[in-house]
Design a protein around this motif. Structure first.
Motif, PDB file in Angstrom:
ATOM      1  N   TYR A  79       1.584  78.168 -49.842  1.00 13.73           N
ATOM      2  CA  TYR A  79       2.603  77.351 -49.203  1.00 13.73           C
ATOM      3  C   TYR A  79       2.179  75.884 -49.219  1.00 13.73           C
ATOM      4  O   TYR A  79       2.524  75.096 -48.346  1.00 13.73           O
ATOM      5  N   PHE A  80       1.432  75.526 -50.252  1.00  8.88           N
ATOM      6  CA  PHE A  80       0.911  74.164 -50.343  1.00  8.88           C
ATOM      7  C   PHE A  80       2.034  73.144 -50.489  1.00  8.88           C
ATOM      8  O   PHE A  80       2.888  73.244 -51.354  1.00  8.88           O
ATOM      9  N   THR A  81       2.038  72.176 -49.610  1.00  6.57           N
ATOM     10  CA  THR A  81       2.890  70.999 -49.749  1.00  6.57           C
ATOM     11  C   THR A  81       2.067  69.800 -49.308  1.00  6.57           C
ATOM     12  O   THR A  81       1.176  69.926 -48.477  1.00  6.57           O
ATOM     13  N   GLY A  82       2.356  68.671 -49.855  1.00  6.81           N
ATOM     14  CA  GLY A  82       1.622  67.482 -49.450  1.00  6.81           C
ATOM     15  C   GLY A  82       0.763  66.956 -50.576  1.00  6.81           C
ATOM     16  O   GLY A  82       1.219  66.840 -51.708  1.00  6.81           O
ATOM     17  N   SER A  83      -0.491  66.651 -50.259  1.00  8.47           N
ATOM     18  CA  SER A  83      -1.328  65.991 -51.237  1.00  8.47           C
ATOM     19  C   SER A  83      -2.769  66.472 -51.101  1.00  8.47           C
ATOM     20  O   SER A  83      -3.085  67.321 -50.277  1.00  8.47           O
ATOM     21  N   ILE A  84      -3.623  65.903 -51.937  1.00  4.86           N
ATOM     22  CA  ILE A  84      -5.044  66.222 -51.886  1.00  4.86           C
ATOM     23  C   ILE A  84      -5.800  65.026 -51.329  1.00  4.86           C
ATOM     24  O   ILE A  84      -5.344  63.894 -51.376  1.00  4.86           O
ATOM     25  N   ILE A  85      -6.981  65.301 -50.789  1.00  5.01           N
ATOM     26  CA  ILE A  85      -7.831  64.247 -50.248  1.00  5.01           C
ATOM     27  C   ILE A  85      -9.227  64.439 -50.819  1.00  5.01           C
ATOM     28  O   ILE A  85      -9.544  65.452 -51.425  1.00  5.01           O
ATOM     29  N   GLY A  86     -10.064  63.463 -50.609  1.00  3.67           N
ATOM     30  CA  GLY A  86     -11.459  63.611 -50.984  1.00  3.67           C
ATOM     31  C   GLY A  86     -11.684  63.923 -52.448  1.00  3.67           C
ATOM     32  O   GLY A  86     -12.475  64.796 -52.774  1.00  3.67           O
ATOM     33  N   VAL A  87     -10.988  63.222 -53.353  1.00  5.27           N
ATOM     34  CA  VAL A  87     -11.162  63.473 -54.782  1.00  5.27           C
ATOM     35  C   VAL A  87     -12.470  62.843 -55.249  1.00  5.27           C
ATOM     36  O   VAL A  87     -12.724  61.664 -55.018  1.00  5.27           O
ATOM     37  N   ILE A  88     -13.318  63.638 -55.910  1.00  7.64           N
ATOM     38  CA  ILE A  88     -14.619  63.182 -56.373  1.00  7.64           C
ATOM     39  C   ILE A  88     -14.768  63.512 -57.845  1.00  7.64           C
ATOM     40  O   ILE A  88     -14.399  64.596 -58.291  1.00  7.64           O
TER      41      ILE A  88
END
Length: 246
Positions: A79-88
């Motif tokens: 049910y993923f909606t939105g965005s990602i964080i902490g991209v490395i």
């Protein structure tokens, strides 16, 4: 987006299409007029002409991949909606990304058409992640909400869909979240926490010692970076910048 060719004396604006999926959140210079850009939707682009043209490296955004595959076995991904964080990004172009809710993470490496979602192995949500010494071949670290910390013991297989095994480290932060981990060398590493707290380990995370000199600093520490054995900095809130002194 801005680009300089003279060490910051002057800057040129690089136009970014309003149709870009997500917002640019990470850009890595690869050479003269060459760079790699990642967006909050997981799109990866490369330019070789100073940003006039960009070539997509991933066929679809993360939410499209998850909705298409139903993300079997990955809690919270279906049910993923939105965005990602902490991209490395590591030295070889491999990526880690954390879902905005912290309930799973994803990996991508050059040549793969899609991001691979991966379940966390703990009930606690993911706080932050990174590559050991910036190199995926040396392993990955993961911190979880409430001060948990773990490391992979060996090189991780980005081609496999199997989960990564993290070995817990016995750090006691008093519930403060771990925001960053930096290796000074193979054995010495430092941890930045909320509340203006730093910890260091001289035996690769087997035991930890609290840094006493920073306890009076108000705020959080967000980032630690070493540039050799005698040069390092810690970036914190409210404009705090600490310099490592050996």
């Amino acid at each position: 987006m801005l680009h300089t060719k003279d060490g910051g004396k002057s800057w040129l604006r690089v136009p970014v299409s309003p149709k870009l999926p997500g917002e640019p959140i990470l850009i890595t210079a690869l050479g003269p007029d060459s760079a790699e850009m990642t967006t909050s939707s997981g799109a990866v682009y490369i330019t070789t002409n100073g940003g006039r043209n960009w070539k997509a490296q991933v066929k679809e955004t993360i939410d499209s991949t998850l909705n298409r595959t139903i993300s079997s076995g990955v809690s919270g991904a279906s049910y993923f909606t939105g965005s990602i964080i902490g991209v490395i990004r590591d030295f070889n172009g491999k990526y880690l990304a954390i879902s905005s809710r912290g309930n799973f993470f994803l990996t991508w490496q050059p040549g793969q058409e899609f991001w691979i979602p991966r379940a966390r192995e703990t009930s606690r949500r993911i706080q932050s992640m990174g590559f050991i010494q910036g190199d995926s071949s040396k392993g990955i670290w993961m911190s979880t909400r409430g001060g948990g910390l773990g490391f992979t013991e060996s090189q991780t297989d980005f081609d496999s869909v199997n989960g990564f095994e993290f070995i817990s480290s016995p750090i006691k932060t008093g519930g403060y979240g771990i925001l960053d981990v930096a290796f000074k060398n193979d054995q010495e590493l430092w941890v930045a926490c909320g509340g203006g707290i730093l910890y260091k380990s001289l035996n690769r995370g087997k035991t930890w010692e609290k840094e006493q000199d920073t306890e009076k600093i108000t705020g959080n520490f967000y980032k630690i970076k070493f540039f050799g054995p005698d040069s390092g900095f810690v970036l914190g809130s409210n404009g705090v910048l600490l310099k490592y002194v050996s």
